[in-house]
Design an enzyme around this catalytic site. Structure first.
Site, PDB file in Angstrom:
ATOM      1  N   LYS A  76       1.308   3.582  -0.688  1.00  0.00           N
ATOM      2  CA  LYS A  76       1.579   4.318  -1.930  1.00  0.00           C
ATOM      3  C   LYS A  76       0.542   5.422  -2.125  1.00  0.00           C
ATOM      4  O   LYS A  76       0.874   6.531  -2.565  1.00  0.00           O
ATOM      5  CB  LYS A  76       1.572   3.342  -3.106  1.00  0.00           C
ATOM      6  CG  LYS A  76       2.727   2.343  -3.042  1.00  0.00           C
ATOM      7  CD  LYS A  76       2.533   1.195  -4.003  1.00  0.00           C
ATOM      8  CE  LYS A  76       3.700   0.218  -3.960  1.00  0.00           C
ATOM      9  NZ  LYS A  76       3.419  -1.046  -4.637  1.00  0.00           N
ATOM     10  N   GLY A  98       9.002  -5.450  -9.082  1.00  0.00           N
ATOM     11  CA  GLY A  98      10.072  -6.316  -9.583  1.00  0.00           C
ATOM     12  C   GLY A  98      11.379  -5.558  -9.673  1.00  0.00           C
ATOM     13  O   GLY A  98      11.420  -4.321  -9.617  1.00  0.00           O
TER      14      GLY A  98
END
Ligand code: HSE
Length: 443
Positions: free
Chosen positions: A224, A321
Site C-alpha cells: 500500500k 473488511g
C-alpha cells in the site's frame, strides 16, 4: 523535517500531460462480473444487488469450485461460473478482480483488458508490483483500470491524493495502513486481548490476508505504501525494498511502558522524500497518544500527508473488511460508468527513482527480557556504549526476579544499522535473552 521548499520542488517529478488515450464509449448500465466470491466479493455482490439506482448490473460471478459458493440471495439472472474464459467471451463491461496475489490475477487482468473489459481491483500486491505495466496496457487498450480499494479500504485516499491534493507538493506520507495489525494492537491496548486471540478474531472478521504473515510482517502495508508513494510522491518504490519489521513480539507490557511515555503502539508506514533520497518503512512504532495514528481503533486506517504549501492533511476511516472495501470498489465502478477519467489510471504522474535510504534514525524504546534472574543491566550498558548507542533513560531495571528479569530503556536517536549491530552483540553475549523488542518513537 529539515526539508527546504527548494529541495522538495526540485525533486518532484513533473506531472505528465493528460493522456490522449481514446476510451471506448460505455453503455448507460454497466454489466459487471466479480472474480472471487470471498469476504469482499460477497460484500460487493450485496451492494450491487441492493442498490438498484446504481448504473451497474451484476451479471457473472466467478469462483473456483463455484457450486460450494452459491447463495440464494443472488438473483437468478446472475450466472455462476468457474470458467474465466466464459466471462471473457461474454458481454460484461467491467471485471472486478478479487482473486488476490500476483498469479494468476495479473494474467487475468491482462486478458480482460485485451478483451475490451475495464477492470476494478482491490489487489495491492498486483498494483504495487505490476501496476505500471497494467496501467500502460489499460491506456493502450482504451480501458479503465481502477484500484481505489487497494489502499485503506473505504477511505478514498488515492482519489484524495490524485484529485484533492493534485496542486500540492507532498513530501511525506505517514499512515496506519493495515486493518489487521490495527485491530490486534488496539485490542491489546484497550481490551487486554492476547495477540493470538486478536489475530483469530481479525481472521474471523475477514480482515487478514490469505497468509496473515503478510499483515503482521508489514508486506501488505508495504504494498500500500508503494502505491501511495507512486500516486502521492511520484516515486517508484518496490514493496520488497521497504524496511519492515513484524508486530509479532509486541506484548501487553509494551503498551504499559508506552503509556508512561504518553504513547501507544501502532504499525506505522512512512514514505518520506528527504532531499534526493526516499525513506520507506513499515514497523510497530510508539506514537504519541494525541496523534491521529494513535486514535485508530479496530480495522481503521489513517493517512497523514505532509505538503510544502498546505501542511498536513488527514484521511481516516475503516480500512479492511467486506463493507468498507466494497464501497471503494463500487465507487470505482460508478466512476467508470460516468465516462472518461482525466485523473487516476489514465494520467499517472511520471515516476522518479530515488535512491532508497533505509538507515532510519529515531529515538527508540528497547525492552530486553531474560529467562532467569540474571543481572544484565551492566553488560547491556557496556555493549550499548561500545556500539555507539546512548541511553536516554531507564524505565525499568528489574534484575533479581526468579522468573526472569526485564530491562526497559529509551535510547537516543541513532541509525538503525548501529542499533542492529548492538542487538546482535547483545544476543551473542546474553545467552538467556528471551526477547528483545525495539520500537522507534515517533516525535
Ligand atoms: N489484510 C488487509 C488489512 C486487508 O488487514 O488491512 C485490507 O487491505
Amino acid at each position: 523535517m529539515g526539508l527546504s521548499l527548494r529541495d522538495t520542488l526540485i525533486d518532484q517529478p513533473a506531472k505528465r500531460p493528460q493522456s490522449r488515450a481514446r476510451l471506448e464509449p460505455l453503455p448507460s448500465i454497466l454489466k459487471v462480473a466479480i472474480l472471487g466470491f470471498g469476504t469482499v466479493g460477497r460484500a460487493v455482490a450485496e451492494l450491487l444487488c441492493c442498490s438498484p439506482a446504481l448504473p451497474l448490473r451484476l451479471t457473472h460471478i466467478y469462483n473456483r469450485n463455484v457450486d460450494r459458493k452459491r447463495v440464494p440471495w443472488i438473483p437468478s439472472r446472475v450466472r455462476w461460473t468457474d470458467n474465466f474464459d466464459e466471462i471473457l467471451a461474454s458481454d460484461v463491461d467491467v471485471i472486478v478482480e478479487l482473486v488476490g496475489g500476483v498469479r494468476p490475477a495479473g494474467d487475468w487482468v491482462r486478458r480482460a483488458l485485451h478483451a475490451g473489459k475495464s477492470v476494478v481491483t482491490a489487489n495491492k500486491h498486483l498494483i504495487a508490483t505490476e501496476g505500471d505495466e497494467l496501467l500502460e496496457l489499460a491506456r493502450k487498450t482504451g480501458q479503465r483500470l481502477e484500484y481505489g480499494a487497494s489502499v485503506a479500504g473505504g477511505v478514498p485516499v488515492l482519489c484524495g491524493l490524485e484529485q484533492g491534493l493534485a496542486g500540492e507538493h507532498l513530501f511525506r506520507l505517514t499512515g496506519v495502513l493495515n486493518g489487521t495489525c490495527n485491530y490486534i494492537l488496539s485490542k491489546m491496548e484497550n481490551e487486554a486481548v492476547s495477540f493470538r486471540d486478536a489475530l483469530a478474531r481479525a481472521q474471523e472478521m475477514g480482515y487478514t490476508e490469505a497468509d496473515p504473515s503478510h499483515d503482521l510482517g508489514g508486506f501488505d502495508a508495504s504494498c500500500k505504501l508503494a502505491i501511495l508513494a507512486r500516486v502521492g510522491l511520484g516515486a517508484q518504490l518496490n514493496p520488497q525494498d521497504v524496511y519492515s519489521r513484524s508486530i509479532e513480539g509486541v506484548e501487553a507490557v509494551d503498551f504499559e511502558y508506552a503509556r508512561k511515555l504518553g504513547c501507544t503502539i501502532r504499525q506505522v508506514a512512512i514514505a518520506e522524500l528527504k532531499g534526493t533520497e526516499l525513506y520507506a518503512a513499515v514497523q510497530p512504532t510508539l506514537v504519541p497518544l494525541g496523534s491521529p495514528l494513535a486514535q485508530t481503533r479496530d480495522n481503521q486506517n489513517v493517512l497523514i500527508t505532509a505538503g510544502v504549501h498546505g501542511g498536513e492533511t488527514v484521511f481516516a476511516g475503516c480500512g479492511a473488511g467486506g463493507g468498507p472495501t466494497s464501497v471503494a470498489i463500487v465507487s470505482d465502478l460508478v466512476s467508470i460508468s460516468r465516462g472518461p477519467s482525466f485523473t487516476g489510471s489514465h494520467n499517472p504522474p511520471e515516476l522518479k527513482s530515488y535512491p532508497l535510504n533505509l538507515d532510519l534514525e529515531s529515538p527508540r524504546y528497547l525492552r530486553l527480557s531474560v529467562r532467569e534472574g540474571t543481572n544484565i543491566s551492566d553488560a547491556v550498558g557496556r555493549v550499548l556504549v561500545e556500539s555507539g548507542v546512548c541511553v536516554r533513560s531507564v524505565l525499568q531495571k528489574s534484575d533479581s526476579g526468579s522468573t526472569g528479569s526485564v530491562l526497559v530503556m529509551i535510547l537516543e536517536s541513532c541509525p538503525v544499522s548501529i542499533l542492529e549491530v548492538a542487538l546482535k552483540r547483545l544476543k551473542e553475549l546474553i545467552d538467556c535473552l528471551a526477547s528483545a523488542v525495539t520500537l522507534p518513537i515517533m516525535s
